[in-house]
Design a protein around this motif. Structure first.
Motif, PDB file in Angstrom:
ATOM      1  N   ASN A  51       8.131  12.181  -0.653  1.00 21.23           N
ATOM      2  CA  ASN A  51       8.151  10.747  -0.342  1.00 21.23           C
ATOM      3  C   ASN A  51       9.126  10.368   0.748  1.00 21.23           C
ATOM      4  O   ASN A  51       9.736   9.317   0.698  1.00 21.23           O
ATOM      5  CB  ASN A  51       8.530   9.933  -1.586  1.00 21.23           C
ATOM      6  N   THR A  52       9.329  11.231   1.701  1.00 24.53           N
ATOM      7  CA  THR A  52      10.221  10.851   2.780  1.00 24.53           C
ATOM      8  C   THR A  52       9.529  11.064   4.108  1.00 24.53           C
ATOM      9  O   THR A  52       8.356  11.405   4.164  1.00 24.53           O
ATOM     10  CB  THR A  52      11.512  11.682   2.763  1.00 24.53           C
ATOM     11  N   TYR A  53      10.306  10.907   5.163  1.00 20.53           N
ATOM     12  CA  TYR A  53       9.791  11.029   6.513  1.00 20.53           C
ATOM     13  C   TYR A  53       9.331  12.442   6.807  1.00 20.53           C
ATOM     14  O   TYR A  53       8.744  12.684   7.848  1.00 20.53           O
ATOM     15  CB  TYR A  53      10.856  10.575   7.509  1.00 20.53           C
ATOM     16  N   SER A 101       4.105  13.641  16.257  1.00 23.18           N
ATOM     17  CA  SER A 101       4.287  12.682  15.178  1.00 23.18           C
ATOM     18  C   SER A 101       3.569  13.081  13.903  1.00 23.18           C
ATOM     19  O   SER A 101       2.365  13.334  13.905  1.00 23.18           O
ATOM     20  CB  SER A 101       3.778  11.310  15.606  1.00 23.18           C
ATOM     21  N   GLY A 102       4.314  13.094  12.813  1.00 23.28           N
ATOM     22  CA  GLY A 102       3.722  13.354  11.505  1.00 23.28           C
ATOM     23  C   GLY A 102       2.850  12.192  11.075  1.00 23.28           C
ATOM     24  O   GLY A 102       1.874  12.368  10.360  1.00 23.28           O
ATOM     25  N   PHE A 103       3.184  11.015  11.540  1.00 13.13           N
ATOM     26  CA  PHE A 103       2.382   9.839  11.231  1.00 13.13           C
ATOM     27  C   PHE A 103       1.211   9.769  12.207  1.00 13.13           C
ATOM     28  O   PHE A 103       1.394   9.767  13.421  1.00 13.13           O
ATOM     29  CB  PHE A 103       3.246   8.584  11.339  1.00 13.13           C
ATOM     30  N   ARG A 140       1.633   3.792  -3.088  1.00 12.45           N
ATOM     31  CA  ARG A 140       0.690   4.700  -3.756  1.00 12.45           C
ATOM     32  C   ARG A 140       1.418   5.815  -4.488  1.00 12.45           C
ATOM     33  O   ARG A 140       1.006   6.275  -5.533  1.00 12.45           O
ATOM     34  CB  ARG A 140      -0.280   5.304  -2.727  1.00 12.45           C
ATOM     35  N   ASN A 141       2.500   6.284  -3.891  1.00  8.87           N
ATOM     36  CA  ASN A 141       3.234   7.391  -4.513  1.00  8.87           C
ATOM     37  C   ASN A 141       4.551   6.937  -5.133  1.00  8.87           C
ATOM     38  O   ASN A 141       5.520   7.662  -5.174  1.00  8.87           O
ATOM     39  CB  ASN A 141       3.500   8.479  -3.480  1.00  8.87           C
ATOM     40  N   PRO A 153       0.812  -1.219   0.000  1.00 11.20           N
ATOM     41  CA  PRO A 153       0.000   0.000   0.000  1.00 11.20           C
ATOM     42  C   PRO A 153       0.849   1.274   0.000  1.00 11.20           C
ATOM     43  O   PRO A 153       0.434   2.301  -0.512  1.00 11.20           O
ATOM     44  CB  PRO A 153      -0.814  -0.108   1.298  1.00 11.20           C
ATOM     45  N   SER A 165      18.178   7.558   4.540  1.00 10.51           N
ATOM     46  CA  SER A 165      17.849   8.500   5.613  1.00 10.51           C
ATOM     47  C   SER A 165      16.388   8.434   6.012  1.00 10.51           C
ATOM     48  O   SER A 165      16.016   8.914   7.076  1.00 10.51           O
ATOM     49  CB  SER A 165      18.160   9.926   5.161  1.00 10.51           C
ATOM     50  N   SER A 166      15.568   7.849   5.161  1.00  7.36           N
ATOM     51  CA  SER A 166      14.133   7.919   5.414  1.00  7.36           C
ATOM     52  C   SER A 166      13.539   6.578   5.815  1.00  7.36           C
ATOM     53  O   SER A 166      13.708   5.574   5.115  1.00  7.36           O
ATOM     54  CB  SER A 166      13.399   8.413   4.167  1.00  7.36           C
ATOM     55  N   PHE A 170      10.411   6.153   5.844  1.00  7.68           N
ATOM     56  CA  PHE A 170       9.316   5.972   4.907  1.00  7.68           C
ATOM     57  C   PHE A 170       9.898   5.600   3.544  1.00  7.68           C
ATOM     58  O   PHE A 170      10.722   6.330   2.990  1.00  7.68           O
ATOM     59  CB  PHE A 170       8.479   7.246   4.821  1.00  7.68           C
ATOM     60  N   LEU A 171       9.541   4.452   3.041  1.00  8.42           N
ATOM     61  CA  LEU A 171      10.018   3.953   1.755  1.00  8.42           C
ATOM     62  C   LEU A 171      11.490   3.558   1.755  1.00  8.42           C
ATOM     63  O   LEU A 171      12.049   3.244   0.713  1.00  8.42           O
ATOM     64  CB  LEU A 171       9.721   4.941   0.612  1.00  8.42           C
ATOM     65  N   THR A 181      15.743   9.002  13.309  1.00  2.89           N
ATOM     66  CA  THR A 181      14.597   8.600  12.482  1.00  2.89           C
ATOM     67  C   THR A 181      15.050   7.955  11.181  1.00  2.89           C
ATOM     68  O   THR A 181      14.249   7.713  10.290  1.00  2.89           O
ATOM     69  CB  THR A 181      13.727   9.825  12.132  1.00  2.89           C
ATOM     70  N   THR A 190      11.936  16.730   1.296  1.00  2.00           N
ATOM     71  CA  THR A 190      11.794  16.190  -0.046  1.00  2.00           C
ATOM     72  C   THR A 190      10.545  15.325  -0.130  1.00  2.00           C
ATOM     73  O   THR A 190       9.989  14.925   0.867  1.00  2.00           O
ATOM     74  CB  THR A 190      13.026  15.343  -0.403  1.00  2.00           C
ATOM     75  N   GLN A 204      15.480  22.092   1.772  1.00  4.97           N
ATOM     76  CA  GLN A 204      15.793  20.991   0.841  1.00  4.97           C
ATOM     77  C   GLN A 204      15.622  19.615   1.484  1.00  4.97           C
ATOM     78  O   GLN A 204      15.616  18.606   0.787  1.00  4.97           O
ATOM     79  CB  GLN A 204      17.198  21.152   0.240  1.00  4.97           C
ATOM     80  N   TYR A 249       6.208   8.363  14.172  1.00  3.16           N
ATOM     81  CA  TYR A 249       7.213   8.571  13.135  1.00  3.16           C
ATOM     82  C   TYR A 249       8.444   7.700  13.356  1.00  3.16           C
ATOM     83  O   TYR A 249       9.313   7.656  12.506  1.00  3.16           O
ATOM     84  CB  TYR A 249       7.590  10.056  13.088  1.00  3.16           C
ATOM     85  N   MET A 250       8.582   7.049  14.501  1.00  4.13           N
ATOM     86  CA  MET A 250       9.727   6.168  14.732  1.00  4.13           C
ATOM     87  C   MET A 250       9.296   4.716  14.864  1.00  4.13           C
ATOM     88  O   MET A 250      10.013   3.904  15.419  1.00  4.13           O
ATOM     89  CB  MET A 250      10.499   6.616  15.959  1.00  4.13           C
ATOM     90  N   CYS A 260      14.434   4.860   1.906  1.00  2.00           N
ATOM     91  CA  CYS A 260      15.173   5.381   0.761  1.00  2.00           C
ATOM     92  C   CYS A 260      16.143   6.509   1.087  1.00  2.00           C
ATOM     93  O   CYS A 260      16.150   7.068   2.178  1.00  2.00           O
ATOM     94  CB  CYS A 260      14.188   5.844  -0.312  1.00  2.00           C
ATOM     95  N   PHE A 261      16.964   6.800   0.111  1.00  2.89           N
ATOM     96  CA  PHE A 261      17.778   8.002   0.137  1.00  2.89           C
ATOM     97  C   PHE A 261      16.839   9.203   0.114  1.00  2.89           C
ATOM     98  O   PHE A 261      15.733   9.131  -0.435  1.00  2.89           O
ATOM     99  CB  PHE A 261      18.680   8.066  -1.097  1.00  2.89           C
ATOM    100  N   THR A 262      17.274  10.327   0.688  1.00  4.65           N
ATOM    101  CA  THR A 262      16.452  11.526   0.573  1.00  4.65           C
ATOM    102  C   THR A 262      17.201  12.549  -0.269  1.00  4.65           C
ATOM    103  O   THR A 262      17.037  12.582  -1.477  1.00  4.65           O
ATOM    104  CB  THR A 262      16.089  12.088   1.950  1.00  4.65           C
ATOM    105  N   THR A 263      18.082  13.309   0.352  1.00  4.01           N
ATOM    106  CA  THR A 263      18.800  14.325  -0.405  1.00  4.01           C
ATOM    107  C   THR A 263      20.158  14.569   0.260  1.00  4.01           C
ATOM    108  O   THR A 263      20.422  14.056   1.340  1.00  4.01           O
ATOM    109  CB  THR A 263      17.946  15.609  -0.505  1.00  4.01           C
ATOM    110  N   SER A 322       7.512   6.398  -7.198  1.00  2.00           N
ATOM    111  CA  SER A 322       8.058   7.294  -8.217  1.00  2.00           C
ATOM    112  C   SER A 322       9.215   6.625  -8.928  1.00  2.00           C
ATOM    113  O   SER A 322       9.826   5.678  -8.418  1.00  2.00           O
ATOM    114  CB  SER A 322       8.536   8.590  -7.570  1.00  2.00           C
ATOM    115  N   ARG A 348      -4.833   1.321   9.383  1.00  4.51           N
ATOM    116  CA  ARG A 348      -4.629  -0.114   9.552  1.00  4.51           C
ATOM    117  C   ARG A 348      -4.271  -0.466  10.995  1.00  4.51           C
ATOM    118  O   ARG A 348      -4.650  -1.490  11.509  1.00  4.51           O
ATOM    119  CB  ARG A 348      -3.507  -0.600   8.621  1.00  4.51           C
TER     120      ARG A 348
END
Lengths: 648, 648
Positions: free
Chosen positions: B396-398, B314-316, A244-245, A241, A313-314, A316-317, A330, B394, B391, A398-399, A319-322, A247, B244
């Protein structure tokens, strides 16, 4: 000398790790991890839900009835287990697994379809959907792990039954995917097949596998974008799920890899792709691809890597961020991403014949890789934070992805088997050789035997790198040979003595080159290293005004067990004396603790019941004790931090 | 004196805000926000997707064909708009909205079903599902906003048509929900109906609405847990995929509210529930409920609130996490949660007759509430971070939820209308009165007229709180009366002069009580305040070794526009002189910038291309300029930080 022209790792059988630190963890692979994982694969691990892994294969083989269970790519857990067990067989600690593997291979053979297809999800649950969801379905990723396992098992045992299964699957993939009429012009959502096909090419010398890997890398990110079209056609995720975004950046498919400049997207996938790219650059002598690898490596190492060698770094997903976005609490820093980074680094070193890549491999290995497992070998970190306040890792926040303690198993259990195969095959990162001689890439106690035109070269390396920074290397060779020894960035003034005589050298691609005559020799290295404070580039906002303690490649951290709670109150002077303290008995390898004077700074102007108030601080001297990050959370749950405030 | 025994806010019509700072924002409500929002409600806002809000009502009313569109609780956008517009009408700036509202009320009347039901989602899209998804369906929440809007409009205009609609809906709710046979023993997933029913009770004096509110609060979290059962029966979220892992803690329903001890779960929902609890404690003189309110307030204020008055770490899931967990860049601090906190604080002050609650209301108001809107009034923050590196936000990140600039509109647009109704009804937070006299709760320039048994008391308050910390209050009264003036925690030595004579006082519940004879009087307050550094409790790890600058209630921040990039390199001495600098012309209210000396500390030992290296730092003196957090991001996108490193 029976060596290839190209630099390459040695066979695992040629190296024996004798190092007490790494030996401890390597032993855990066969003694604990693989036993533990075998139970998990067989739904027999106490205190965890059944995984269904081998059951799925038995169902696919018609040996059992039932519904397939688990994530779509669950098959890979078995393949990574076989690969790890094969490495253990190769290094002499895994004979007990051979019978089990052979039994499983019989099941795989029965499960494989005539045309070579083998994937329990798509055979049992959704036969009509084969090859239709490359974004999320992970079929090619799963095949990649099958091929890696099969090659490893053939190398370890000489038995080729599993390899034949994997080759039938690989041949199917070669037929199905491509740009010819009737072929699917697709690429995998999760890379892995590419580097696996190159391994297969190196075993079989059959060019078609190299070409197929090349196709998958080159086709990626070209217009019309296959993955984007697939997503657009489906209008929503099928398996995950959170996609959804999804990319194209996440999938390293925004543009063709050869044009990419920044380490992007899911960190594990990126590492597997980049490893294949480095392989292709080497085996196809592709300068454009080599330049892309250089750019991606430099971006990752120079702007997106944690001091522990972690990446991603993230949470969520995953992944790399920037650039420079490296939060400490986190972050993700998935264990698998570090495994992938060692693979990428090794391939870059082989491509560029430059030892500096092994500095990074060493950073990852001594820190994130070791930290990912507990001392007993039965608990694992999936996510590797650099700062821990246990009570802040609450549920549903968030953690949520960060755990204050290693876990027994995971619903997506990619990390423990990946860790197992890395440790069991550690030898490949220690030495390499080519027609010029032997490369010593790591300073981990071990022996090496190289067959040199029928005459053996024998190397015995005894390392005290982590204690007094010395390394003792005994070499016996009948013929003259060159030895190349990595000069780490942290030991630019490394002293070398050959047979008791100090040797002056100019490092060549970060290797000290020593020409040996036939005979027995002794090379003594003195790294001239001491525990040191390390800072980050000031653009890493999370580490601004902070330092970490390192000794050689090892990153240290503060733990609550030694320093009490509220570690964020601790301040250090960057000119404090960093003293090597006694090693903890419970930790292997006699790695010293580091002790130094610092301060505790405390906000004391806040009234009871308030959160905010007068800015009044006390500053009291305090003794600080840092321990290797590799060993954190082996003495209970507690606070931990790598980066410490500096007194300014 | 025509006042109630109980402390209560005044009618909006009685207060006129003349303050240049707040006046600026209040004017934007009618001049920009409501115009802007009206367009959004009517699918007429350029550059944003159509919302479908009023169209949905027209479809439900049979005036238009089509499919309903938008989130399940979209109707509330209209209700909050009406409520805001009603307040504008009450304060004399909203007459242009009256016609529009009346037209919309005609649509509402047509859309309402015979039994009182009115909710466009469940009428158009899922009629068979009415009252079946209290966890996510937000029907009761939506009704609550309808009731609040209807009461506001009746108060502003005396017109009761909308109120009748709302009462028919409330009556339906009273019939449907309860523990009697045939009733649904349910409670709302998102609280709001409770406080709305209490507002309706206060207007109608009909006890049944108070009792129904009491039912909803008391039924919550009792066994068998209605919300848990609903979720268990559904096996998965219907509207919000992130639900969920919906937990009873998230829903403030782990146990009955009267037993709760910690501010938990979704921050907005928590505030709405707690507001109703404080109301119930007051109107039912319920000491147990009052104790619960005390505990929840103390926990929130003492352990879970940002210095800016923001809540929700928490953002989540937009929720509270745990004590002292207050990260500055990944936080949520939803604007709506701050609105709810003002509501809770106001009710606690009325319940406890203690001014200290208005300290918190003031903290929220001057910081998060003002910061949520740009100076032009047409861009809004939903999430209010205390640290911004643009910056790093970004995609799709946390930090996907954090935006580096205010946005034009949101797909879930709860915050802008909530902000509008708060600003338009600001008067309610400034003064209150009871049989004892007048309470001055805020120092915002304004006039007040109170009818005292046919004779008017007139107050004219001129505030220089944010500049030199003085307040001048002119009062004209024919009869003797008491004036209670809040003594803020930051001005414990506040000096009071009555008609030119210094007055000594002992604060009573944080109010200075001044007994006035009939006649004209002048009260001069001197807060004796200067810009100051503020620290956080050392358990707030994110703020350890850091300070923020405040002046009175106003939190300051550093912006890139004044101080350049890499704000995390800035260090301050806590004994630095904080000087009031010139106010920026572009900012309203002549609020001074704060200027002081500090340092820039920079890591300079890192080699090119590396991230980590020698711990070598330079420290250079630098002039620092801080501006009110309220005004941040009004001069382009850039770095911002509230908490600054201290030089130790």
């Amino acid at each position: 000398m029976g060596m290839e022209k190209e630099i390459r790792p040695l066979k695992l059988q040629q190296v024996k790790v004798t190092d007490p630190l790494f030996g401890h963890y390597i032993n855990k692979v066969s003694e604990v991890m693989l036993v533990h994982q075998w139970k998990a694969l067989n739904d027999d691990l106490e205190g965890t839900d059944p995984t269904g892994c081998i059951k799925n294969f038995r169902i696919a083989a018609g040996l059992q009835e039932g519904e397939r269970q688990g994530v779509v790519f669950l098959d890979t857990d078995l393949y990574k287990w076989i690969e790890s067990a094969a490495y253990c067989i190769a290094i002499g600690s895994g004979t007990q697994f051979e019978g089990k593997i052979d039994q499983v291979i019989d099941i795989l053979e029965k499960a494989q379809e005539k045309d070579g297809y083998l994937n329990t999800y798509f055979q049992i649950t959704a036969p009509e959907k084969k090859w239709t969801n490359l974004v999320e379905g992970h079929e090619l990723y799963t095949s990649g792990h099958m091929i890696e396992a099969a090659v490893a098992y053939a190398l370890a045992t000489g038995k080729e039954k599993f390899l034949q299964i994997a080759m039938r699957n690989a041949d199917l993939i070669c037929r199905v995917f491509g740009t010819k009429k009737g072929q699917i012009p697709g690429v995998p959502g999760h890379e892995e097949i590419e580097l696996a096909l190159i391994k297969l090419y190196r075993w079989t010398r059959d060019d078609k596998y190299l070409k197929q890997a090349d196709y998958f890398v080159r086709q990626r990110g070209t217009a019309p974008n296959y993955l984007q079209n697939e997503i657009d056609g489906r209008k929503g995720p099928e398996f995950f799920p959170e996609f959804r975004n999804y990319s194209m950046k996440y999938a390293q498919a925004e543009k063709p890899p050869v044009e990419q400049t920044e380490a992007e997207g899911h960190a594990v996938r990126a590492m597997y792709l980049y490893s294949a790219m480095a392989d292709l650059a080497k085996w196809q002598q592709d300068k454009e691809m080599e330049k892309a690898c250089d750019r991606l490596w430099d971006n990752m190492i120079g702007k997106r890597m944690y001091i522990t060698g972690g990446i991603g770094s993230s949470g969520f997903l995953e992944c790399f961020t920037t650039d420079y976005d490296l939060p400490n609490s986190t972050n993700y820093c998935e264990t698998c991403a570090s495994v992938g980074m060692m693979m990428f680094g090794q391939r870059m070193a082989a491509l560029k014949k430059n030892a500096s890549y092994y500095d990074t491999v060493e950073r990852v290995l001594y820190n994130t890789i070791l930290a990912a497992m507990n001392l007993e070998g039965d608990r694992y970190f999936y996510v590797n934070p650099l700062e821990m306040i246990p009570q802040f890792c609450t549920e549903n926040t968030y953690m949520d992805h960060v755990k204050p303690a290693r876990q027994k198993w995971f619903s997506v259990a990619c990390c423990p088997p990946n860790l197992a195969r890395t440790l069991a095959s550690l030898s490949q990162y220690l030495y390499a050789c080519d027609e010029k001689g032997i490369y010593i890439n790591q300073f981990i106690s071990s022996t090496l035997s190289v067959d040199n035109s029928g005459q053996e070269i024998f190397v015995e390396l005894k390392s005290a790198l982590l204690t007094d920074g010395t390394v003792d290397i005994g070499i016996s060779t009948l013929q003259a040979t060159d030895i190349r020894i990595r000069v780490p960035a942290y030991a630019k003034d490394m002293e070398i003595a050959l047979d008791g005589e100090k040797l002056s050298y100019i490092a060549d691609n970060n290797y000290a080159v020593i020409a040996l005559k036939g005979g027995k020799h002794r090379i003594e290295l003195n790294m001239g290293i001491h525990p040191r404070f390390v800072a980050a580039d000031h653009n890493v906002r999370a580490d601004a005004g902070k330092v970490a303690v390192m000794h050689g490649p090892m990153v240290y951290c503060l733990e609550e067990a030694d320093n009490g709670q509220n570690l964020s109150d601790i301040y250090v002077d960057t000119d404090a004396n960093l003293l090597k303290g006694k090693a903890y008995e419970e930790f292997p390898g006699e790695v010293p603790a580091i002790e130094y004077e610092g301060y505790r700074v405390k906000s004391v102007g806040i009234e009871d019941g308030s959160l905010y108030g007068e800015a009044r601080f006390t500053k009291k001297p305090v003794k600080i004790r840092a321990v290797p990050y590799a060993f954190w959370n082996n003495r209970g749950i507690g606070e931990m931090e790598v980066w410490q405030n500096i007194s300014i």
